[in-house]
Structures are given as structure tokens and as C-alpha cells.
Write a protein that holds these residues in place. Structure first.
Motif, short mmCIF file in Angstrom:
data_model
loop_
_atom_site.label_atom_id
_atom_site.label_comp_id
_atom_site.label_asym_id
_atom_site.label_seq_id
_atom_site.Cartn_x
_atom_site.Cartn_y
_atom_site.Cartn_z
N LYS A 64 19.66 38.87 27.92
CA LYS A 64 20.42 38.88 29.41
C LYS A 64 20.45 39.85 29.65
O LYS A 64 22.55 40.15 29.02
CB LYS A 64 21.18 37.28 29.48
CG LYS A 64 20.23 36.24 28.67
CD LYS A 64 20.93 34.95 28.91
CE LYS A 64 19.98 33.45 28.75
NZ LYS A 64 20.97 32.23 28.62
N CYS B 250 25.99 38.55 36.23
CA CYS B 250 27.06 37.44 37.62
C CYS B 250 28.32 38.25 38.05
O CYS B 250 29.23 38.17 37.26
CB CYS B 250 26.41 36.72 38.19
SG CYS B 250 27.72 36.53 39.42
N ARG C 230 28.17 35.41 34.45
CA ARG C 230 27.01 34.46 33.79
C ARG C 230 26.01 35.40 33.69
O ARG C 230 25.48 36.01 34.58
CB ARG C 230 26.63 33.27 34.79
CG ARG C 230 25.35 32.69 34.14
CD ARG C 230 25.08 31.45 34.92
NE ARG C 230 24.52 30.54 34.96
CZ ARG C 230 23.09 29.51 34.98
NH1 ARG C 230 24.38 29.15 36.36
NH2 ARG C 230 22.46 28.74 34.49
N PHE D 289 21.56 36.61 32.65
CA PHE D 289 20.75 36.03 33.23
C PHE D 289 19.27 36.93 32.15
O PHE D 289 20.20 38.62 32.52
CB PHE D 289 20.20 36.14 34.58
CG PHE D 289 20.66 34.92 35.55
CD1 PHE D 289 20.87 33.80 35.45
CD2 PHE D 289 22.39 35.16 35.52
CE1 PHE D 289 21.83 32.87 36.41
CE2 PHE D 289 23.19 34.16 36.58
CZ PHE D 289 22.45 33.09 36.35
N LYS E 132 16.20 37.56 33.72
CA LYS E 132 15.92 38.06 34.79
C LYS E 132 16.36 38.48 35.95
O LYS E 132 17.07 38.18 36.40
CB LYS E 132 14.68 37.15 34.82
CG LYS E 132 13.61 36.96 33.97
CD LYS E 132 12.25 35.88 34.60
CE LYS E 132 11.57 35.54 33.49
NZ LYS E 132 10.42 34.24 33.52
N HIS F 78 16.29 35.78 38.67
CA HIS F 78 17.74 34.87 38.79
C HIS F 78 18.57 35.01 38.63
O HIS F 78 19.40 34.21 39.70
CB HIS F 78 17.26 34.55 37.04
CG HIS F 78 16.04 33.83 36.11
ND1 HIS F 78 15.99 33.30 35.19
CD2 HIS F 78 14.71 33.81 37.22
CE1 HIS F 78 14.59 32.68 34.97
NE2 HIS F 78 13.62 33.23 36.10
N LEU F 79 18.72 36.18 38.41
CA LEU F 79 20.52 36.55 39.42
C LEU F 79 20.24 36.51 40.75
O LEU F 79 21.71 36.38 41.31
CB LEU F 79 20.81 38.10 38.31
CG LEU F 79 21.79 38.55 38.97
CD1 LEU F 79 23.41 37.93 39.18
CD2 LEU F 79 22.29 40.17 38.41
N HIS G 240 20.36 33.38 41.41
CA HIS G 240 22.08 32.56 41.42
C HIS G 240 22.88 32.89 42.72
O HIS G 240 24.17 32.23 42.84
CB HIS G 240 22.40 33.27 40.01
CG HIS G 240 23.48 33.04 39.38
ND1 HIS G 240 24.20 31.78 39.50
CD2 HIS G 240 24.50 33.58 39.70
CE1 HIS G 240 25.89 31.68 39.36
NE2 HIS G 240 25.44 32.91 39.12
#
Length: 366
Positions: A276, A280, A285, A287, A289, A292-293, A296
Motif C-alpha cells: 500500500k 493520504c 491511511r 491504499f 491503488k 482508491h486514494l 478517499h
């Protein structure tokens, strides 16, 4: 007494032009003067000085044996001096120094009077001027496409033939042109300086950002003849077409799942590697992919630009709106065991997991 006189030194009679020699990394010191468009400089000579050392390859004479020794390296084909900026190799150290000053200094002295574009090398300006003339005399015998420059035709033909002589040392990916591999290398640096003002997505190249911005214009000129769906970019349509054939040639070695495209398999594989690398900046956090970030990040921005036209409810992500619309459309997911209906697929999956768990066989049942 030292005197200054004009002396035109004969150039080697090579099969390649000066520009071609430079492009292939075989250039000598004099070639760089041509690249910079430096006027002829008077040569300082001494009376009675004889150039008795002659190159057996190109017949060029030299006054000093050490000068001949430096020159001969060009004909050996050995290129032991590498440019740290682009990886290009040269026969002599001095050539690397000159190359860096010309190409990587950022100075663009040659300007196009037609469009104002600037170039580092004079020959690049000369090639560019052909575009303004509109003359395209070089034709591809494979597809008929016309080109204004012969070198562009050569690179185009390599694409037809599948010739990829430039290999990335980092990932092994191969490219048709040197320009492509240099552009690709930026991906491994992790540097993404080009940011989309609409969604905040970052890109390594300005061209990638330009292509991405088309998505936000809302213009979709590329239509799929199979289902009638329109796309903003031709590449998006190309990636969409395999879904109609339903051919899934890319298989995950870990779980056996099949994918239509290699890119989807690559994204999926990160789930198994547990890597990952997308973090973020707001909550730390991680991620697996990048998309996905991106999704988010919308939570932190507070932006909710996807609104339901039926009830006015707004969402930060389009996928959430799509799920919500099923409530109004009446679409239902039916449990295959008991027939119960659900608005969302994940609700049905959770129902099956809790209400209809698959019994684990005992040793006696095997």
C-alpha cells in the motif's frame, strides 16, 4: 612569433551526417559546434607545425599523437561515458560534458518565428519548420500515414514491426523510441508535478494531465458501436471494447481471477502483495491503488457534487449515487437461497454470509 590564420580543417568522410552522428551518440567535439551553430573560429597555428599523425579510419590529420588517440576512440564503437540525466552513452568524456550543456541546460536559443516555440538544438527547429510547411512527403507502406519528417516515419515503422530496442533497467519495459523511455523513466522517480485543478489527481507528465482534462469538459466524441456508449478519449473506447468480447486472457496467479485487461490484473495483484504505497496526507491511511486514494480524498474535501435528481440527496462519489439510484429504480438483488430482495448487492452478500453460511465439512464427511 605566433600568428592567427584561417584554416579549414577537413571533416571525416563518414557515411552519416553530423546530425545523425549526434543522434546516435557518436559525435565528436566539432559536431557539438555545429549543434550550437557556432561560427567558424580561426585556428591558432605555429609556423612549420606539421599534422603528421593521420587517422587510418577517416584520414583526418592531427598535429599531436595524443589528439589522434582521443579521436580514434570514436571509431572503436565503445561508449563508456554515460549521461546521468538521460542515460545516453558517449565515446569520450568531453562529449558527455558538451551534451549536458546543450541538451540538459534548459537553454533554448532557437525560436520558431511562426508559433514562438523554442528549441535547444538548431536541427530540432529545422525539423519543426517542416510542420508549418504542410508538406508530408514520407509515406508509410504499411498503413499509408504521411509524415513530414523521415525520422518520424522510421519511428512509426518500428511500431508496426514491433521493434522496441530501448529497455527500462528498472522494470524491463521496452519502448520503440528513446523519447518514450525517457518519458517513462519519470514514473520510477515518483515525481508527479502536474495536478488537475478539478479533482486533484497528480500526473508525471503534462501530456497526461492534458489528456485527463478532457474528462472534465463533458465532451464525449468517441462512440462504441456495440452498446452506444460515448467516451471522452479514444483510449477509453479502446480499453472498453474488450468487455464486449468477454475474453479474459489475464489470470491472477494467486487466486485465479481472470481479467479483460492487463492493467486491471496489475491493480488487482496489489491486493495479494499487501503493498500500500498510496498515502493520504490528511489521515495517513494507506491504499493499494491510486484511484482508491483519490476517492478517499473526497471525504476530506467535503465536496459532494453528485446529486440525485429524484430526491436531491448528494454524494461525494459517483459510485455511491449509482447505488442510491437503485432505490428509486426498483432494481433488486435476490438471494439465491431464500429469495429475499435487496437494493444493494453488498447487502445481499452480507445476508448470505450471516443467514446462509456454507457448512464446513467434518473429517467423517470426507
Amino acid at each position: 612569433m605566433m600568428e592567427v590564420k584561417e584554416e579549414l580543417v577537413e571533416k571525416p568522410e563518414c557515411e552519416e551526417s553530423v546530425e545523425e552522428c549526434y543522434e546516435n551518440g557518436d559525435s565528436g567535439g566539432d559536431d557539438f559546434e555545429n549543434e550550437l551553430d557556432i561560427p567558424h573560429i580561426p585556428v591558432i597555428t605555429f609556423p612549420g607545425r606539421v599534422k603528421k599523425f593521420k587517422c587510418l579510419e577517416c584520414d583526418r590529420p592531427f598535429a599531436e599523437k595524443s589528439h589522434l588517440a582521443k579521436h580514434i576512440v570514436i571509431h572503436t564503437g565503445e561508449k563508456n561515458f554515460k549521461c546521468n540525466e538521460c542515460g545516453r552513452t558517449f565515446a569520450r568524456k568531453g562529449d558527455v560534458v558538451q551534451h549536458s550543456k546543450i541538451v540538459h541546460s534548459g537553454v533554448k536559443r532557437f525560436k520558431c518565428d511562426d508559433c514562438g516555440k523554442n528549441f535547444t538544438l538548431k536541427r530540432h527547429l529545422t525539423q519543426h519548420l517542416i510542420l508549418h510547411s504542410g508538406v508530408k512527403q514520407y509515406s508509410c507502406d504499411q498503413c499509408g500515414k504521411l509524415f513530414a519528417d523521415k525520422s518520424n516515419l522510421t519511428r512509426h515503422l518500428n511500431a508496426h514491426l514491433g521493434v522496441k530496442k530501448f529497455k527500462c533497467d528498472e522494470c524491463g519495459k521496452q519502448f520503440t523510441t528513446r523519447k518514450d523511455i525517457i518519458r517513462h523513466f519519470v514514473v520510477h522517480t515518483g515525481i508527479k508535478d502536474h495536478k488537475c485543478v478539478e479533482c486533484g489527481k497528480l500526473f508525471a507528465h503534462k501530456g497526461q494531465l492534458t489528456q485527463h482534462m478532457v474528462v472534465h469538459t463533458g465532451v464525449k466524441n468517441f462512440k462504441c458501436e456495440e452498446c452506444g456508449t460515448f467516451f471522452a478519449r479514444k483510449g477509453d473506447l479502446t480499453r472498453h471494447l474488450p468487455f464486449h468480447s468477454n475474453v479474459k486472457n489475464f489470470k491472477c496467479e494467486d487466486c485465479g481471477k481472470l481479467f479483460v485487461q492487463k492493467a486491471y490484473l496489475a491493480k488487482h495483484s496489489r491486493i495479494h502483495t499487501k503493498v500500500k504505497k498510496y498515502k493520504c496526507n490528511e489521515c495517513d491511511r494507506l491504499f493499494a491503488k491510486e484511484d482508491h486514494l483519490t476517492k478517499h480524498s473526497l471525504y476530506h474535501s467535503g465536496a459532494k457534487k453528485f446529486m440525485c435528481e429524484e430526491c436531491g440527496k448528494v454524494y461525494s462519489q459517483k459510485s455511491h449515487l449509482t447505488q442510491h439510484l437503485r432505490i428509486h429504480s426498483g432494481l433488486k438483488f435476490q438471494c439465491p437461497v431464500c429469495g429475499k430482495l435487496f437494493v444493494r448487492n453488498n447487502h445481499m452478500a452480507r445476508h448470505i454470509e450471516t443467514r446462509h453460511p456454507v457448512p464446513v465439512p467434518c473429517d467423517n464427511d470426507i
